[in-house]
Design a protein around this motif. Structure first.
Motif, PDB file in Angstrom:
ATOM      1  N   GLN A  30     -15.813  25.568   7.402  1.00  0.00           N
ATOM      2  CA  GLN A  30     -16.646  24.593   8.102  1.00  0.00           C
ATOM      3  C   GLN A  30     -15.540  23.317   7.878  1.00  0.00           C
ATOM      4  OE1 GLN A  30     -18.769  24.369   9.915  1.00  0.00           O
ATOM      5  NE2 GLN A  30     -18.971  22.245  10.318  1.00  0.00           N
ATOM      6  N   VAL A  31     -14.788  23.147   6.974  1.00  0.00           N
ATOM      7  CA  VAL A  31     -13.656  22.300   6.700  1.00  0.00           C
ATOM      8  C   VAL A  31     -12.832  22.277   7.874  1.00  0.00           C
ATOM      9  CG1 VAL A  31     -11.804  21.116   5.394  1.00  0.00           C
ATOM     10  CG2 VAL A  31     -13.914  21.994   4.375  1.00  0.00           C
ATOM     11  N   ARG A  32     -12.294  23.374   8.214  1.00  0.00           N
ATOM     12  CA  ARG A  32     -11.390  23.697   9.330  1.00  0.00           C
ATOM     13  C   ARG A  32     -11.986  23.340  10.735  1.00  0.00           C
ATOM     14  NH1 ARG A  32     -10.370  28.030   5.840  1.00  0.00           N
ATOM     15  NH2 ARG A  32      -8.250  28.082   5.024  1.00  0.00           N
ATOM     16  N   GLN A  33     -13.263  23.827  10.943  1.00  0.00           N
ATOM     17  CA  GLN A  33     -13.988  23.456  12.169  1.00  0.00           C
ATOM     18  C   GLN A  33     -14.290  21.995  12.201  1.00  0.00           C
ATOM     19  OE1 GLN A  33     -14.602  24.100  14.930  1.00  0.00           O
ATOM     20  NE2 GLN A  33     -16.320  25.425  15.202  1.00  0.00           N
ATOM     21  N   ILE A  34     -14.469  21.283  11.110  1.00  0.00           N
ATOM     22  CA  ILE A  34     -14.538  19.789  11.242  1.00  0.00           C
ATOM     23  C   ILE A  34     -13.387  18.823  11.847  1.00  0.00           C
ATOM     24  CG2 ILE A  34     -14.886  17.859   9.790  1.00  0.00           C
ATOM     25  CD1 ILE A  34     -16.841  19.460   8.033  1.00  0.00           C
ATOM     26  N   TYR A  35     -12.286  19.510  11.150  1.00  0.00           N
ATOM     27  CA  TYR A  35     -10.993  18.777  11.516  1.00  0.00           C
ATOM     28  C   TYR A  35     -10.690  19.125  13.126  1.00  0.00           C
ATOM     29  CZ  TYR A  35      -5.947  18.069  12.396  1.00  0.00           C
ATOM     30  OH  TYR A  35      -4.816  17.707  13.021  1.00  0.00           O
ATOM     31  N   THR A  36     -10.855  20.274  13.520  1.00  0.00           N
ATOM     32  CA  THR A  36     -10.402  20.748  14.829  1.00  0.00           C
ATOM     33  C   THR A  36     -11.245  20.111  15.724  1.00  0.00           C
ATOM     34  OG1 THR A  36      -9.909  22.944  13.854  1.00  0.00           O
ATOM     35  CG2 THR A  36     -10.043  22.603  16.146  1.00  0.00           C
ATOM     36  N   THR A  37     -12.471  19.957  15.509  1.00  0.00           N
ATOM     37  CA  THR A  37     -13.434  19.171  16.591  1.00  0.00           C
ATOM     38  C   THR A  37     -13.065  17.736  16.407  1.00  0.00           C
ATOM     39  OG1 THR A  37     -15.160  20.630  16.000  1.00  0.00           O
ATOM     40  CG2 THR A  37     -15.986  18.772  16.812  1.00  0.00           C
ATOM     41  N   ALA A  38     -12.812  17.261  15.232  1.00  0.00           N
ATOM     42  CA  ALA A  38     -12.421  15.660  15.248  1.00  0.00           C
ATOM     43  C   ALA A  38     -11.450  15.449  16.004  1.00  0.00           C
ATOM     44  CB  ALA A  38     -12.619  15.263  13.722  1.00  0.00           C
ATOM     45  N   ARG A  39     -10.437  16.128  15.885  1.00  0.00           N
ATOM     46  CA  ARG A  39      -8.945  15.949  16.671  1.00  0.00           C
ATOM     47  C   ARG A  39      -8.851  16.054  17.924  1.00  0.00           C
ATOM     48  NH1 ARG A  39      -4.916  20.999  15.814  1.00  0.00           N
ATOM     49  NH2 ARG A  39      -6.330  21.698  17.143  1.00  0.00           N
ATOM     50  N   LYS A  40     -10.148  16.735  18.683  1.00  0.00           N
ATOM     51  CA  LYS A  40     -10.122  16.862  20.051  1.00  0.00           C
ATOM     52  C   LYS A  40     -10.927  15.582  20.501  1.00  0.00           C
ATOM     53  CE  LYS A  40     -10.421  21.948  20.473  1.00  0.00           C
ATOM     54  NZ  LYS A  40     -11.266  22.902  20.639  1.00  0.00           N
ATOM     55  N   ILE A  41     -11.735  15.045  19.854  1.00  0.00           N
ATOM     56  CA  ILE A  41     -12.429  13.929  20.122  1.00  0.00           C
ATOM     57  C   ILE A  41     -11.575  12.528  20.017  1.00  0.00           C
ATOM     58  CG2 ILE A  41     -14.357  12.137  19.435  1.00  0.00           C
ATOM     59  CD1 ILE A  41     -15.694  14.749  18.198  1.00  0.00           C
ATOM     60  N   PHE A  42     -10.770  12.610  18.887  1.00  0.00           N
ATOM     61  CA  PHE A  42      -9.569  11.718  18.790  1.00  0.00           C
ATOM     62  C   PHE A  42      -8.860  11.562  19.882  1.00  0.00           C
ATOM     63  CE2 PHE A  42     -10.415  11.415  14.114  1.00  0.00           C
ATOM     64  CZ  PHE A  42     -10.589   9.994  14.011  1.00  0.00           C
ATOM     65  N   LEU A  43      -8.170  12.604  20.397  1.00  0.00           N
ATOM     66  CA  LEU A  43      -7.301  12.657  21.524  1.00  0.00           C
ATOM     67  C   LEU A  43      -7.815  12.217  22.753  1.00  0.00           C
ATOM     68  CD1 LEU A  43      -5.512  16.186  21.133  1.00  0.00           C
ATOM     69  CD2 LEU A  43      -4.534  14.009  20.511  1.00  0.00           C
ATOM     70  N   ILE A  44      -8.981  12.344  22.982  1.00  0.00           N
ATOM     71  CA  ILE A  44      -9.923  11.758  24.186  1.00  0.00           C
ATOM     72  C   ILE A  44      -9.912  10.379  24.034  1.00  0.00           C
ATOM     73  CG2 ILE A  44     -12.069  11.828  25.682  1.00  0.00           C
ATOM     74  CD1 ILE A  44     -12.555  14.542  24.659  1.00  0.00           C
ATOM     75  N   LEU A  45     -10.419   9.987  23.120  1.00  0.00           N
ATOM     76  CA  LEU A  45     -10.487   8.371  22.927  1.00  0.00           C
ATOM     77  C   LEU A  45      -9.102   7.934  22.827  1.00  0.00           C
ATOM     78  CD1 LEU A  45     -13.087   8.644  19.905  1.00  0.00           C
ATOM     79  CD2 LEU A  45     -13.669   7.579  22.509  1.00  0.00           C
ATOM     80  N   GLY A  46      -8.000   8.343  22.188  1.00  0.00           N
ATOM     81  CA  GLY A  46      -6.822   7.801  22.189  1.00  0.00           C
ATOM     82  C   GLY A  46      -6.184   7.631  23.555  1.00  0.00           C
ATOM     83  N   VAL A  47      -6.093   8.615  24.412  1.00  0.00           N
ATOM     84  CA  VAL A  47      -5.816   8.644  25.711  1.00  0.00           C
ATOM     85  C   VAL A  47      -6.363   7.463  26.618  1.00  0.00           C
ATOM     86  CG1 VAL A  47      -5.317   9.951  27.804  1.00  0.00           C
ATOM     87  CG2 VAL A  47      -4.919  10.847  25.626  1.00  0.00           C
ATOM     88  N   SER A  48      -7.717   7.475  26.303  1.00  0.00           N
ATOM     89  CA  SER A  48      -8.529   6.388  27.209  1.00  0.00           C
ATOM     90  C   SER A  48      -8.178   5.024  27.015  1.00  0.00           C
ATOM     91  CB  SER A  48      -9.906   6.599  27.045  1.00  0.00           C
ATOM     92  OG  SER A  48     -10.260   8.077  27.538  1.00  0.00           O
ATOM     93  N   GLY A  49      -8.073   4.868  25.530  1.00  0.00           N
ATOM     94  CA  GLY A  49      -7.880   3.426  25.148  1.00  0.00           C
ATOM     95  C   GLY A  49      -6.139   3.080  25.402  1.00  0.00           C
ATOM     96  N   SER A  50      -5.249   4.045  25.280  1.00  0.00           N
ATOM     97  CA  SER A  50      -3.800   3.760  25.754  1.00  0.00           C
ATOM     98  C   SER A  50      -3.751   3.354  27.167  1.00  0.00           C
ATOM     99  CB  SER A  50      -2.892   4.774  25.377  1.00  0.00           C
ATOM    100  OG  SER A  50      -2.666   5.108  24.043  1.00  0.00           O
ATOM    101  N   LEU A  51      -4.501   4.326  28.091  1.00  0.00           N
ATOM    102  CA  LEU A  51      -4.186   3.946  29.482  1.00  0.00           C
ATOM    103  C   LEU A  51      -5.144   2.202  29.803  1.00  0.00           C
ATOM    104  CD1 LEU A  51      -5.074   7.445  30.913  1.00  0.00           C
ATOM    105  CD2 LEU A  51      -3.094   6.259  31.113  1.00  0.00           C
ATOM    106  N   LEU A  52      -6.211   2.312  29.285  1.00  0.00           N
ATOM    107  CA  LEU A  52      -6.905   0.912  29.356  1.00  0.00           C
ATOM    108  C   LEU A  52      -5.896  -0.180  29.031  1.00  0.00           C
ATOM    109  CD1 LEU A  52      -9.531  -0.544  30.171  1.00  0.00           C
ATOM    110  CD2 LEU A  52     -10.125  -0.545  27.853  1.00  0.00           C
ATOM    111  N   MET A  53      -5.295  -0.285  28.033  1.00  0.00           N
ATOM    112  CA  MET A  53      -4.535  -1.543  27.605  1.00  0.00           C
ATOM    113  C   MET A  53      -3.354  -1.590  28.612  1.00  0.00           C
ATOM    114  SD  MET A  53      -4.679  -1.876  23.617  1.00  0.00           S
ATOM    115  CE  MET A  53      -3.658  -3.617  23.737  1.00  0.00           C
ATOM    116  N   THR A  54      -2.706  -0.358  28.769  1.00  0.00           N
ATOM    117  CA  THR A  54      -1.390  -0.277  29.597  1.00  0.00           C
ATOM    118  C   THR A  54      -1.562  -0.794  31.070  1.00  0.00           C
ATOM    119  OG1 THR A  54      -0.521   1.379  28.071  1.00  0.00           O
ATOM    120  CG2 THR A  54       0.743   0.919  30.077  1.00  0.00           C
ATOM    121  N   LEU A  55      -2.534  -0.157  31.604  1.00  0.00           N
ATOM    122  CA  LEU A  55      -2.655  -0.348  33.134  1.00  0.00           C
ATOM    123  C   LEU A  55      -3.370  -1.671  33.282  1.00  0.00           C
ATOM    124  CD1 LEU A  55      -3.741   3.432  34.188  1.00  0.00           C
ATOM    125  CD2 LEU A  55      -1.434   2.258  34.141  1.00  0.00           C
TER     126      LEU A  55
END
Length: 535
Positions: free
Chosen positions: A84-109
């Motif tokens: 479950q520790v592995r699953q928690i990290y894998t799941t959180a990483r995907k969520i982080f990537l979605i949020l990170g790409v969205s925030g970077s595009l907002l500030m840059t564009l």
């Protein structure tokens, strides 16, 4: 793992992150003070506007998820559920990537639109250059949340040190180079931001290497992990209220900046004068944030430590850990608050290079912000205690109440010419006082066998007051001496009383037994420390 070892991990983790935080803030001051001299108050204001927008997106992206990760990983690890520790990290990483790409595009564009909205149109370059950092910070947060959930604070501490060193080197060089090449203050402020981006990239590479080595060593267990959807829902259920709570004050800070800039302009102050006042306020806010950063390690360490104890239903150990965290908070926060209130003038003169009317304004701002340090620190640690117990909604309500109060106070006071921009730190102080009171009342109603907060703060307060009296008289004594003119004289007026204050506070802390023998025994070489302090 024994109960003593669990609390030892909490205190050692706190000490490690606190040392990293002190180094980061020291180097950060070495970065911002000369940067302020290079690009001026106006350029520093642009730099800070970009940072405020960035911090909002950063809070939305990273404030809650690392805490949720550390709580859930700590709980699963204490039960031996490593799949479950592995699953928690894998799941959180995907969520982080979605949020990170969205925030970077907002500030840059949309950098120009964001700069115009914040009443500082020339801040567009700094905002645009800072945009990519949102993605990198999200990636770093996934790694840090994983390590913190296992009470391993070393990678987080080392990555913070790496970040600040790279930021100083790259940021200063880029700011100076762009200022010489273009003579443009907005572009020079943007160049300073490039240091932040470079530091994030280097830190990501370091954390990635440490993570891969650690992840491979996780034991293979027979537990069946929850599904991606179930894990994601649990993460977001914990993270959303925490994110809302953290984001609330960041949004309030940015809105208050917009409000006071608008109110200053409405009162007849020119854009240039308002930008200068904002730059002075930002510099005092930077000084104020230095001691506050020492409290964050406590909150980072305490959440997984208490979560593990709550999972095992060890009530006595929970209270001991909470009271230890409160004592350490007081040990750091009290002398910083009293010291900055007593030395507001020499500190701002030295670090900001101010004189005349600018120094008078900086002194007023710093004095009020100094008083707010204690309440800010208590808000941080009491919020962490509630979150560790799973009470994530109440801090949101308390933050929202305090944030609304701050905006109201800032609107009315900054519109008064007799108060002006000084109304902004007054609003900060009042909001933290209210949030602190609400948090203490909430803990008493929500937590069984709640910690004794006031009792554990009295001795640090007494020691800090003794220090404050000596520090104030030592500064007054320095002003009577024939000191050199300019920055060197300001440095002597600030540094000598600070050195005296440190010695007096250490003596008073030992005399009043601010640190208990039990705390010392849970530190590395605790027996020797306790014997040295005669505890």
């Amino acid at each position: 793992m024994s109960d003593t070892q669990k609390k030892q991990n909490f205190l050692q983790g706190t000490a490690l992150l606190a040392m990293a935080a002190m180094f980061v803030k020291l180097v950060g001051a070495l970065y911002k003070v000369p940067l302020n001299a290079i690009i001026g108050e106006k350029g520093f204001g642009y730099f800070t506007t970009a940072y405020e927008i960035y911090n909002i997106l950063l809070m939305i992206s990273t404030a809650g998820l690392p805490v949720a990760m550390s709580r859930m990983i700590s709980e699963s690890s204490s039960l031996g559920n490593y799949a479950q520790v592995r699953q928690i990290y894998t799941t959180a990483r995907k969520i982080f990537l979605i949020l990170g790409v969205s925030g970077s595009l907002l500030m840059t564009l949309f950098c120009r639109q964001l700069a115009a909205y914040w009443n500082q149109p020339d801040a567009w370059a700094a905002i645009g250059f800072l945009g990519p950092c949102v993605l990198f910070i999200c990636v770093m947060s996934a790694y840090r949340g994983y390590f913190q959930g296992q009470s391993n604070m070393i990678p987080t501490a080392v990555s913070q040190v790496i970040e600040v060193i790279v930021k100083l080197a790259v940021g200063m060089l880029a700011a100076v180079a762009l200022l010489k090449l273009t003579s443009s203050i907005p572009l020079a402020a943007g160049g300073a931001i490039l240091g932040v981006t470079a530091s994030c990239i280097v830190s990501v590479f370091y954390l990635s290497g440490r993570f891969r080595a650690s992840f491979r060593l996780l034991p293979q267990t027979g537990d069946t992990p929850k599904s991606f959807r179930s894990t994601a829902w649990e993460l977001l259920k914990i993270a959303f209220p925490i994110t809302l709570s953290s984001t609330c004050l960041s949004i309030v800070t940015s809105l208050s900046s917009k409000i006071y800039m608008g109110r200053l302009l409405e009162s007849g102050i020119t854009q240039e004068a308002a930008d200068t006042m904002r730059g002075i306020h930002v510099m005092t806010q930077t000084i104020y944030n230095m001691p506050c950063a020492l409290i964050t390690p406590i909150t980072v360490s305490i959440i997984p430590a208490i979560t593990a104890l709550v999972t095992q239903k060890k009530i006595r150990e929970i209270r001991m850990t909470e009271e230890s965290a409160i004592r350490v908070t007081g040990i750091f926060a009290m002398p910083c608050a009293v010291g900055l209130m007593c030395l507001a003038q020499p500190v701002t003169a030295f670090l900001g290079g101010y004189s005349g009317q600018k120094l008078a304004l900086a002194t007023q701002l710093m004095t009020v912000l100094g008083a707010a340090i204690v309440f800010n620190a208590l808000v941080l640690v009491t919020t962490a205690i509630m979150q560790a117990h799973g009470n994530v909604n109440r801090p949101v309500i308390n933050m929202l109440i305090g944030g609304i109060l701050k905006l109201i106070v800032v609107y009315f006071l900054t519109g008064n010419p007799a108060v002006g921009i000084v109304g902004t730190p007054i609003g900060t102080l009042l909001s933290y006082v209210v949030i602190c009171i609400l948090n203490v009342l909430s803990i008493r109603s929500l937590v069984d066998d709640s910690p004794r907060i006031v009792k554990n703060l009295l001795r640090p307060l007494l020691a800090a007051c003794v220090m404050g009296i000596v520090v104030w008289f030592s500064w007054k004594g320095m002003t009577l001496l024939p000191l050199p003119q300019g920055r060197l004289g300001y440095a002597l007026e600030a540094v000598v009383p600070v050195g005296v204050g440190i010695l007096v506070y250490l003596f008073a802390a030992v005399k009043f037994q601010v640190l208990t023998r039990e705390d010392c025994l849970l530190l590395p070489k605790g027996e020797k420390i306790a014997k040295l302090l005669k505890l």
